[in-house]
Design an enzyme around this catalytic site. Structure first.
Site, short mmCIF file in Angstrom:
data_model
loop_
_atom_site.label_atom_id
_atom_site.label_comp_id
_atom_site.label_asym_id
_atom_site.label_seq_id
_atom_site.Cartn_x
_atom_site.Cartn_y
_atom_site.Cartn_z
N TYR A 151 0.87 -1.18 0.00
CA TYR A 151 0.00 0.00 0.00
C TYR A 151 0.90 1.23 0.00
CZ TYR A 151 -4.12 -2.79 1.43
OH TYR A 151 -5.16 -3.69 1.50
N PHE A 186 -13.46 -3.58 -0.19
CA PHE A 186 -14.38 -2.89 -1.09
C PHE A 186 -15.83 -3.03 -0.62
CE2 PHE A 186 -11.29 -3.25 -4.94
CZ PHE A 186 -10.54 -2.22 -4.42
N LEU A 194 -17.51 -0.82 0.61
CA LEU A 194 -18.18 0.45 0.30
C LEU A 194 -18.09 0.77 -1.19
CD1 LEU A 194 -16.94 2.55 3.35
CD2 LEU A 194 -18.85 0.96 3.18
N GLY A 195 -17.83 -0.24 -1.99
CA GLY A 195 -17.76 -0.05 -3.43
C GLY A 195 -16.35 0.01 -3.96
N GLY A 196 -15.46 0.61 -3.24
CA GLY A 196 -14.06 0.67 -3.65
C GLY A 196 -13.83 1.42 -4.94
N PRO A 224 -20.46 2.05 -7.33
CA PRO A 224 -20.99 3.14 -6.50
C PRO A 224 -22.22 2.70 -5.71
CG PRO A 224 -20.50 3.90 -8.72
CD PRO A 224 -20.37 2.40 -8.75
N LEU A 225 -22.34 3.25 -4.51
CA LEU A 225 -23.48 2.89 -3.65
C LEU A 225 -24.70 3.70 -4.08
CD1 LEU A 225 -21.62 2.77 -0.21
CD2 LEU A 225 -22.27 0.86 -1.69
#
Length: 291
Positions: free
Chosen positions: A66, A217, A219-221, A225-226
């Site tokens: 990362y 992911f 939250l969508g990453g 999209p949410l």
């Protein structure tokens, strides 16, 4: 934001039956900034990491791969948190090999995993890592390839005392079974979320086995999209955000799920952590459904 009056989900999980971790932790992937994206303010990233722990996100998920440019998540965590306070647990992942320029160059062979673990220990300033995942398939789909030799290499490092708990990431049920035949698996980290439920059978398998499931992911990453209508209906009902509902849904969906949302923003961090107080009732869960 409001919460319902029904009982909330347990707020901790017993990792490997020996280590208590909160079910709402923190992912460090975004601390260095977007991969190959603009540089971040290191001081701001340090502030986010420190505040995450202050807010109770005592389980932190990171990796040596990362990084963005010269800024590395592990360096930020060491500066922000070392010496680590009691109760903080650090999870990292090994397997993908990433060049300093950012390109993914391959996957570590069994004989290369010791060096990867030792790099994480040095970078984080630790003598032992609480949890190390074998990440399969670089950062894409892993495929159902054998993992035994690589997982056995990590198991030997655990036996030497460099690792407390072992995990697998981006795996199939068959790969999890192969790893469990070699050594205990304390956690699985696969993609899963309210709008991306393909791994639901593995989530339930982990719950039955007492294995933590830590979605990436969730939250969508940036890939999904949410934007679901029902998700926003539930959010409006609770005067919450779609992201908060997505976090709360995972905590309610399975007692094995430990959420590790990541951010490089103090305001987003506060929003994410507040989701731990959001309790979804049966009507919410039915509306969000199982996909």
């Amino acid at each position: 934001m409001t919460s319902s009056t029904s009982d909330s989900a347990p707020d901790t999980f017993e990792l490997g039956d020996t280590t208590t971790i909160p079910r709402l932790g923190f992912g460090a992937m975004q601390l260095p900034g977007r991969w190959n994206g603009p540089a971040v303010d290191p001081a701001a990233a340090v502030a986010v990491a420190r505040h995450a722990v202050e807010l109770g996100a005592l389980h932190i998920d990171t990796a040596a791969f990362y990084f963005s440019g010269a800024t590395h998540a592990n360096d930020i965590l060491r500066e922000a948190l070392h010496p680590y306070r009691a109760g903080v647990t650090i999870a990292t992942k090994v397997g993908p090999m990433r060049a300093p320029t950012g390109e993914m160059t391959g996957e570590a062979a069994p004989g290369q995993l010791r060096a990867a673990v030792e790099q994480n220990l040095r970078d984080l300033g630790l003598d032992v890592l609480d949890l190390v995942y074998l990440r399969v398939g670089r950062l894409g789909t892993g495929g159902d390839v054998p993992v035994g030799d690589r997982f056995a290499a990590l198991a030997r490092l655990r036996d030497e005392g460099l690792i407390r708990h072992l995990g697998v990431s981006n795996v199939t049920s068959g790969q999890l079974a192969e790893a469990r035949s070699i050594a205990p698996v304390a956690a699985v980290q696969n993609r899963f979320g309210v709008l991306d439920q393909e791994d639901v059978a593995l989530v339930d398998e982990c719950a039955d086995a007492g294995i933590a499931f830590m979605p990436f992911f969730a939250l969508g990453g940036g890939h999904s999209p949410l934007s679901d209508e029902n998700l926003h209906k539930v959010a409006a009902r609770h005067r919450a955000t779609a992201i908060q509902v997505a976090i709360a849904w995972g905590l309610a969906r399975s007692p094995s799920i430990v959420q590790i949302p990541g951010t490089g923003s103090l305001s987003h961090l506060a929003e994410n952590m507040a989701a731990g107080d959001l309790v979804l009732d049966d009507a919410d869960m039915a509306l969000l459904g199982r996909r």
